[in-house]
Design a protein around this motif. Structure first.
Motif, PDB file in Angstrom:
ATOM      1  N   GLU A 145       0.837  -1.210   0.000  1.00 56.63           N
ATOM      2  CA  GLU A 145       0.000   0.000   0.000  1.00 56.63           C
ATOM      3  C   GLU A 145       0.870   1.258   0.000  1.00 56.63           C
ATOM      4  OE1 GLU A 145      -3.585  -2.134   2.576  1.00 56.63           O
ATOM      5  OE2 GLU A 145      -2.197  -0.725   3.537  1.00 56.63           O
ATOM      6  N   ASP A 146       1.887   1.256   0.862  1.00 58.37           N
ATOM      7  CA  ASP A 146       2.755   2.431   0.951  1.00 58.37           C
ATOM      8  C   ASP A 146       3.490   2.667  -0.370  1.00 58.37           C
ATOM      9  OD1 ASP A 146       1.951   2.709   3.575  1.00 58.37           O
ATOM     10  OD2 ASP A 146       3.727   1.717   4.415  1.00 58.37           O
ATOM     11  N   VAL A 147       3.974   1.590  -0.970  1.00 59.36           N
ATOM     12  CA  VAL A 147       4.721   1.725  -2.226  1.00 59.36           C
ATOM     13  C   VAL A 147       3.812   2.198  -3.349  1.00 59.36           C
ATOM     14  CG1 VAL A 147       5.869   0.421  -4.059  1.00 59.36           C
ATOM     15  CG2 VAL A 147       6.578   0.112  -1.683  1.00 59.36           C
ATOM     16  N   TRP A 148       2.688   1.526  -3.548  1.00 56.68           N
ATOM     17  CA  TRP A 148       1.860   1.858  -4.709  1.00 56.68           C
ATOM     18  C   TRP A 148       1.104   3.172  -4.533  1.00 56.68           C
ATOM     19  CZ3 TRP A 148       3.226   0.078  -9.049  1.00 56.68           C
ATOM     20  CH2 TRP A 148       3.835  -1.176  -9.146  1.00 56.68           C
ATOM     21  N   ALA A 170       9.562  -4.517  -4.251  1.00 54.60           N
ATOM     22  CA  ALA A 170      10.689  -4.893  -3.395  1.00 54.60           C
ATOM     23  C   ALA A 170      11.724  -3.778  -3.331  1.00 54.60           C
ATOM     24  CB  ALA A 170      11.314  -6.187  -3.909  1.00 54.60           C
ATOM     25  N   ALA A 171      12.046  -3.205  -4.487  1.00 55.13           N
ATOM     26  CA  ALA A 171      13.054  -2.145  -4.519  1.00 55.13           C
ATOM     27  C   ALA A 171      12.601  -0.918  -3.743  1.00 55.13           C
ATOM     28  CB  ALA A 171      13.358  -1.768  -5.972  1.00 55.13           C
ATOM     29  N   ARG A 172      11.382  -0.494  -3.973  1.00 53.79           N
ATOM     30  CA  ARG A 172      10.898   0.731  -3.338  1.00 53.79           C
ATOM     31  C   ARG A 172      10.635   0.526  -1.846  1.00 53.79           C
ATOM     32  NH1 ARG A 172       8.237   5.116  -6.098  1.00 53.79           N
ATOM     33  NH2 ARG A 172       8.925   5.241  -8.263  1.00 53.79           N
ATOM     34  N   ALA A 173      10.111  -0.633  -1.468  1.00 56.39           N
ATOM     35  CA  ALA A 173       9.866  -0.893  -0.047  1.00 56.39           C
ATOM     36  C   ALA A 173      11.185  -0.920   0.721  1.00 56.39           C
ATOM     37  CB  ALA A 173       9.121  -2.212   0.125  1.00 56.39           C
ATOM     38  N   ASP A 174      12.219  -1.450   0.088  1.00 56.10           N
ATOM     39  CA  ASP A 174      13.519  -1.480   0.757  1.00 56.10           C
ATOM     40  C   ASP A 174      14.078  -0.072   0.898  1.00 56.10           C
ATOM     41  OD1 ASP A 174      15.637  -2.913   1.979  1.00 56.10           O
ATOM     42  OD2 ASP A 174      16.840  -2.658   0.175  1.00 56.10           O
ATOM     43  N   ARG A 175      13.884   0.757  -0.133  1.00 58.18           N
ATOM     44  CA  ARG A 175      14.345   2.145  -0.040  1.00 58.18           C
ATOM     45  C   ARG A 175      13.592   2.906   1.056  1.00 58.18           C
ATOM     46  NH1 ARG A 175      13.553   4.367  -5.821  1.00 58.18           N
ATOM     47  NH2 ARG A 175      14.138   2.462  -6.902  1.00 58.18           N
ATOM     48  N   LEU A 183      14.716  -5.373   3.431  1.00 55.55           N
ATOM     49  CA  LEU A 183      15.427  -6.535   2.897  1.00 55.55           C
ATOM     50  C   LEU A 183      16.738  -6.782   3.633  1.00 55.55           C
ATOM     51  CD1 LEU A 183      14.934  -6.044  -0.952  1.00 55.55           C
ATOM     52  CD2 LEU A 183      13.525  -7.336   0.659  1.00 55.55           C
ATOM     53  N   GLU A 184      17.046  -8.060   3.783  1.00 50.71           N
ATOM     54  CA  GLU A 184      18.327  -8.478   4.320  1.00 50.71           C
ATOM     55  C   GLU A 184      19.054  -9.312   3.277  1.00 50.71           C
ATOM     56  OE1 GLU A 184      17.664 -10.451   8.031  1.00 50.71           O
ATOM     57  OE2 GLU A 184      17.327  -8.565   9.112  1.00 50.71           O
ATOM     58  N   GLN A 185      20.309  -9.603   3.509  1.00 55.51           N
ATOM     59  CA  GLN A 185      21.093 -10.387   2.561  1.00 55.51           C
ATOM     60  C   GLN A 185      20.421 -11.736   2.316  1.00 55.51           C
ATOM     61  OE1 GLN A 185      25.143 -10.935   3.737  1.00 55.51           O
ATOM     62  NE2 GLN A 185      25.753 -11.893   1.813  1.00 55.51           N
ATOM     63  N   GLY A 186      20.264 -12.081   1.056  1.00 60.95           N
ATOM     64  CA  GLY A 186      19.667 -13.360   0.696  1.00 60.95           C
ATOM     65  C   GLY A 186      18.199 -13.285   0.358  1.00 60.95           C
ATOM     66  N   PHE A 218      11.170 -10.149 -12.764  1.00 56.49           N
ATOM     67  CA  PHE A 218      11.204  -9.674 -11.380  1.00 56.49           C
ATOM     68  C   PHE A 218      12.414  -8.764 -11.185  1.00 56.49           C
ATOM     69  CE2 PHE A 218      13.026 -10.041  -7.139  1.00 56.49           C
ATOM     70  CZ  PHE A 218      11.972  -9.623  -6.349  1.00 56.49           C
ATOM     71  N   MET A 219      13.571  -9.186 -11.696  1.00 57.44           N
ATOM     72  CA  MET A 219      14.781  -8.393 -11.534  1.00 57.44           C
ATOM     73  C   MET A 219      14.720  -7.097 -12.337  1.00 57.44           C
ATOM     74  SD  MET A 219      16.587  -9.696  -9.242  1.00 57.44           S
ATOM     75  CE  MET A 219      17.950  -8.532  -9.460  1.00 57.44           C
ATOM     76  N   ALA A 220      14.014  -7.100 -13.471  1.00 56.32           N
ATOM     77  CA  ALA A 220      13.854  -5.858 -14.235  1.00 56.32           C
ATOM     78  C   ALA A 220      13.148  -4.807 -13.390  1.00 56.32           C
ATOM     79  CB  ALA A 220      13.082  -6.122 -15.525  1.00 56.32           C
ATOM     80  N   GLY A 221      12.110  -5.221 -12.674  1.00 57.45           N
ATOM     81  CA  GLY A 221      11.420  -4.288 -11.789  1.00 57.45           C
ATOM     82  C   GLY A 221      12.252  -3.901 -10.591  1.00 57.45           C
ATOM     83  N   TYR A 222      12.983  -4.874 -10.038  1.00 59.59           N
ATOM     84  CA  TYR A 222      13.794  -4.592  -8.849  1.00 59.59           C
ATOM     85  C   TYR A 222      14.954  -3.661  -9.174  1.00 59.59           C
ATOM     86  CZ  TYR A 222      16.851  -5.296  -4.866  1.00 59.59           C
ATOM     87  OH  TYR A 222      17.674  -5.093  -3.777  1.00 59.59           O
ATOM     88  N   ASP A 223      15.620  -3.915 -10.299  1.00 64.51           N
ATOM     89  CA  ASP A 223      16.787  -3.100 -10.647  1.00 64.51           C
ATOM     90  C   ASP A 223      16.407  -1.655 -10.960  1.00 64.51           C
ATOM     91  OD1 ASP A 223      18.556  -5.194 -10.312  1.00 64.51           O
ATOM     92  OD2 ASP A 223      18.505  -5.806 -12.422  1.00 64.51           O
ATOM     93  N   SER A 224      15.219  -1.453 -11.540  1.00 66.15           N
ATOM     94  CA  SER A 224      14.813  -0.098 -11.930  1.00 66.15           C
ATOM     95  C   SER A 224      13.956   0.601 -10.876  1.00 66.15           C
ATOM     96  CB  SER A 224      14.035  -0.141 -13.243  1.00 66.15           C
ATOM     97  OG  SER A 224      12.769  -0.763 -13.051  1.00 66.15           O
ATOM     98  N   GLY A 225      13.128  -0.175 -10.186  1.00 63.55           N
ATOM     99  CA  GLY A 225      12.169   0.423  -9.256  1.00 63.55           C
ATOM    100  C   GLY A 225      11.130   1.272  -9.945  1.00 63.55           C
TER     101      GLY A 225
END
Length: 298
Positions: free
Chosen positions: A100-103, A223-228, A233-236, A278-285
């Motif tokens: 919710e926060d991200v979108w 995932a990218a934006r929530a982590d920012r 997120l943690e390692q792994g 998935f990685m395309a979205g994560y790498d770009s955010g």
């Protein structure tokens, strides 16, 4: 491990766990009556009616309900809530809050309001605007309801039978279904469904793959934006998400179920495709990186 404890829980949770649903009487079934009066000629007439409705893109469900006496009222009774799921339920509420926060932020950047979806937790089976569904179908998003439906036992299946362990795997699943909600409110699902009605089954499957891969990409954006925003997120964790994406790839599931892979029947994408988008979205955010419908290579 995703940092989720002691954080905001979404208020958009409908907990229907423990409820048992059955279909009430649906009234008069016309099919047996038509057969008694007109014999096999009546059945030919029925086939023509159903075929005409399907050909012109009409909704078959009311017609089938009328013919079979289906469509009766769904009756709910309260049973026992499955034990040992409270942590999964709280986790799901926290991850939904993160989406919710991200979108809300993504939509705000584009000058739009984000209508938040509800997450329905259920046991065994549940009625929805998309029909009566059992837990066997897995988590799903129902566009008419604007709700996500999850039987929490799927998370055990994800880690046990499918080998996607770790708590980022269920987070990815929730984020993927929320991705379908984003597609719904932005009109992507309507456009995709209109396209599929004009295509062969194989071509329609390809359109559906593009829909699913875009939802995977949106999960990466989340995932990218929530982590920012929150450092969740943690390692792994990303590796856990990639394992989950591979575990639900069409080729992985087909190989497990039937020992062979039939790409023409794919509806969600291969393991490699799901991981890559998935990685395309994560790498770009960014949502712009998720236009699977314009991509030459899926």
């Amino acid at each position: 491990m995703v940092e989720w404890r002691n954080r905001r829980r979404s208020g958009n949770i409908e907990d229907r766990r423990g409820q048992r649903f059955s279909r009430g009487g649906g009234g008069l079934a016309l099919l047996p009556l038509i057969f008694r009066i007109f014999g096999f000629r009546g059945l030919v007439f029925v086939v023509l009616i159903v075929g005409g409705v399907w050909l012109f893109g009409g909704d078959l469900q009311p017609v089938l309900n009328l013919l079979t006496g289906g469509g009766g009222q769904t009756v709910a009774s309260q049973g026992e809530v499955p034990p040992g799921q409270e942590e999964e339920a709280e986790f799901s509420a926290v991850i939904l809050a993160d989406t919710e926060d991200v979108w809300n932020q993504v939509f705000l950047e584009q000058g739009m309001d984000y209508p938040e979806p509800a997450l329905v937790l259920f046991s065994d089976a549940v009625p929805s605007g998309c029909g009566f569904a059992s837990a066997a179908v897995g988590p799903f998003y129902c566009p008419p309801d604007r709700k996500i439906f999850i039987d929490l036992t799927f998370f055990d299946e994800l880690s046990g039978q499918l080998g996607a362990s770790g708590d980022f795997a269920p987070a990815y699943v929730i984020a993927h279904e929320v991705g379908h909600h984003v597609q719904n409110v932005t009109g992507v699902l309507d456009r995709a469904n209109a396209m599929k009605q004009r295509l062969s089954q194989t071509e329609a499957n390809t359109v559906q793959v593009r829909v699913e891969l875009q939802a995977d990409c949106y999960a990466g954006v989340w995932a990218a934006r929530a982590d920012r925003m929150k450092g969740i997120l943690e390692q792994g964790d990303i590796q856990e998400g990639l394992r989950a994406a591979a575990a639900v790839g069409d080729d992985t599931l087909q190989r497990r179920a039937q020992g062979r892979v039939t790409p023409d029947s794919f509806t969600h994408g291969s393991a490699e495709q799901r991981q890559r988008w998935f990685m395309a979205g994560y790498d770009s955010g960014a949502m712009d990186s998720c236009d699977t419908f314009a991509a030459e290579r899926l």
